[in-house]
Write a protein that holds these residues in place. Structure first.
Motif, short mmCIF file in Angstrom:
data_model
loop_
_atom_site.label_atom_id
_atom_site.label_comp_id
_atom_site.label_asym_id
_atom_site.label_seq_id
_atom_site.Cartn_x
_atom_site.Cartn_y
_atom_site.Cartn_z
N GLY A 163 14.51 15.10 -8.95
CA GLY A 163 15.34 14.59 -7.88
C GLY A 163 15.17 13.13 -7.57
N ARG A 164 14.43 12.39 -8.40
CA ARG A 164 14.23 10.97 -8.16
C ARG A 164 15.33 10.15 -8.81
NH1 ARG A 164 9.39 9.63 -5.94
NH2 ARG A 164 10.65 7.80 -5.42
N GLU A 165 15.66 9.04 -8.17
CA GLU A 165 16.62 8.10 -8.74
C GLU A 165 15.88 7.26 -9.76
OE1 GLU A 165 19.61 4.48 -7.36
OE2 GLU A 165 18.66 5.79 -5.87
N VAL A 166 16.36 7.25 -11.00
CA VAL A 166 15.65 6.59 -12.10
C VAL A 166 16.53 5.54 -12.75
CG1 VAL A 166 14.45 6.89 -14.29
CG2 VAL A 166 14.32 8.68 -12.54
N LEU A 167 15.97 4.34 -12.87
CA LEU A 167 16.60 3.26 -13.62
C LEU A 167 15.89 3.14 -14.96
CD1 LEU A 167 18.30 0.69 -14.08
CD2 LEU A 167 16.57 -0.58 -12.77
N GLY A 168 16.56 3.50 -16.03
CA GLY A 168 15.99 3.41 -17.37
C GLY A 168 16.47 2.15 -18.07
N ILE A 169 15.53 1.42 -18.66
CA ILE A 169 15.88 0.15 -19.31
C ILE A 169 15.27 0.11 -20.71
CG2 ILE A 169 15.76 -2.36 -19.15
CD1 ILE A 169 15.17 -2.04 -16.16
N ASP A 170 16.07 -0.29 -21.68
CA ASP A 170 15.58 -0.45 -23.04
C ASP A 170 16.49 -1.42 -23.78
OD1 ASP A 170 13.53 1.49 -24.91
OD2 ASP A 170 14.94 0.21 -25.99
N ALA A 171 15.92 -2.15 -24.72
CA ALA A 171 16.71 -3.10 -25.51
C ALA A 171 17.52 -2.40 -26.59
CB ALA A 171 15.79 -4.15 -26.13
N ASP A 172 17.16 -1.15 -26.89
CA ASP A 172 17.83 -0.39 -27.95
C ASP A 172 19.02 0.35 -27.36
OD1 ASP A 172 18.60 1.51 -29.88
OD2 ASP A 172 16.58 1.60 -30.71
N GLU A 173 20.22 -0.06 -27.72
CA GLU A 173 21.43 0.55 -27.17
C GLU A 173 21.51 2.04 -27.49
OE1 GLU A 173 26.29 -0.12 -27.19
OE2 GLU A 173 24.97 -1.42 -28.38
N ARG A 174 21.03 2.43 -28.68
CA ARG A 174 21.10 3.83 -29.06
C ARG A 174 20.27 4.70 -28.12
NH1 ARG A 174 17.76 7.01 -31.56
NH2 ARG A 174 16.39 5.26 -32.09
N LEU A 175 19.06 4.24 -27.80
CA LEU A 175 18.21 5.00 -26.89
C LEU A 175 18.83 5.12 -25.50
CD1 LEU A 175 14.64 3.66 -27.80
CD2 LEU A 175 15.62 5.89 -28.36
N VAL A 176 19.42 4.04 -25.05
CA VAL A 176 20.07 4.06 -23.73
C VAL A 176 21.22 5.05 -23.73
CG1 VAL A 176 21.43 2.70 -22.09
CG2 VAL A 176 19.36 1.72 -23.13
N GLN A 177 22.04 5.03 -24.77
CA GLN A 177 23.16 5.96 -24.86
C GLN A 177 22.68 7.41 -24.94
OE1 GLN A 177 25.38 4.55 -28.25
NE2 GLN A 177 26.50 3.00 -27.05
N ASP A 178 21.59 7.63 -25.66
CA ASP A 178 21.07 8.99 -25.81
C ASP A 178 20.67 9.61 -24.48
OD1 ASP A 178 21.42 8.94 -28.53
OD2 ASP A 178 19.32 8.51 -29.02
N HIS A 179 20.21 8.77 -23.53
CA HIS A 179 19.67 9.31 -22.28
C HIS A 179 20.50 8.93 -21.06
CE1 HIS A 179 16.23 10.50 -24.62
NE2 HIS A 179 16.03 9.27 -25.01
N ALA A 180 21.64 8.29 -21.27
CA ALA A 180 22.45 7.81 -20.14
C ALA A 180 22.89 8.94 -19.21
CB ALA A 180 23.67 7.06 -20.67
N GLU A 181 23.25 10.07 -19.77
CA GLU A 181 23.76 11.17 -18.95
C GLU A 181 22.65 11.88 -18.17
OE1 GLU A 181 26.93 11.79 -18.42
OE2 GLU A 181 27.33 10.04 -19.67
N GLU A 182 21.41 11.68 -18.58
CA GLU A 182 20.30 12.38 -17.93
C GLU A 182 19.63 11.58 -16.82
OE1 GLU A 182 18.27 14.85 -21.47
OE2 GLU A 182 18.69 12.75 -21.98
N LEU A 183 19.91 10.28 -16.78
CA LEU A 183 19.27 9.41 -15.80
C LEU A 183 20.29 8.92 -14.77
CD1 LEU A 183 17.09 7.22 -18.20
CD2 LEU A 183 16.54 9.43 -17.15
#
Length: 224
Positions: free
Chosen positions: A33-53
């Motif tokens: 239930g926490r609000e999470v800001l995920g940051i990474d330079a790898d666009e693929r990793l960001v896209q992989d987890h965008a819907e979960e964060l």
């Protein structure tokens, strides 16, 4: 960049680096239930987890301006989940220290890296591989079902009740005075964990939660 529409409790937490460790941590925080800001330079990793964060962004974590634009300096807690790239880990942690982040966690892949991160200002350093290796070593070599070690050689362990305690109350078996461990909880098949008292009678197959010095906890866990 992606957002979820859920309303999370508490202040946002930034997770910088979405590799295996960072993504697992970020997803678990989001599930909690926490609000999470995920940051990474790898666009693929960001896209992989965008819907979960709550929010996932492609950015260079060593770029102070990029982090400022994302509002990272306004957060109270941040996790540097970059372990393999020493330079990026140090630079990112240093920026968070400069921002005045109150609670900085940093992943390290070695004790040397951990010491460096602490020296530059990380409040907490974790060594996932090392810590897991130590934990599994205790489980492999004994009868413990689970094991957690804390500072100052103190541990909690989950183990099957030893034969000498079965059929007796904890007060009668005197595990605490004989072995200098405390039984803090007990679980029976089909039931949940409950707090243990001196009057708690131990049955065969009961699972005990033991607390005490590491060697003493292991000694009780290894009783036949």
């Amino acid at each position: 960049m992606a957002r979820r529409n859920n309303q999370a409790d508490g202040l946002p937490i930034a997770v910088l680096g979405l590799g295996r460790f960072g993504s697992s941590l970020a997803i678990e925080l989001a599930r909690d239930g926490r609000e999470v800001l995920g940051i990474d330079a790898d666009e693929r990793l960001v896209q992989d987890h965008a819907e979960e964060l709550t929010r996932a962004v492609v950015a260079d974590t060593t770029d102070a301006d990029a982090l400022r634009q994302l509002g990272v300096p306004d957060l109270e807690t941040a996790v540097v989940a970059i372990g393999d790239n020493l330079e990026a880990s140090i630079l990112t942690t240093s920026l968070l220290v400069d921002f005045g982040i109150a609670n900085i966690w940093a992943k390290a892949t070695s004790r040397e890296q951990g010491r460096i991160l602490q020296r530059i200002g990380a409040h907490h350093v974790v060594l996932p591989e090392h810590d897991m290796g130590e934990r599994v070593a205790h489980l492999v070599t004994g009868r413990m079902l689970d094991y957690i070690e804390f500072e100052d050689d103190y541990a909690l362990a989950k183990t099957i009740a030893p034969a000498e305690a079965v059929g007796r109350s904890l007060g009668e078996s005197q595990l605490r005075s004989k072995y200098r461990v405390t039984v803090v909880g007990i679980k029976r098949s089909g039931e949940g964990f409950t707090y243990a008292t001196a009057d708690t009678v131990v049955r065969r197959g009961d699972v005990l939660i033991l607390a005490g010095r590491t060697a003493e906890v292991e000694r009780v866990a290894n009783l036949s």
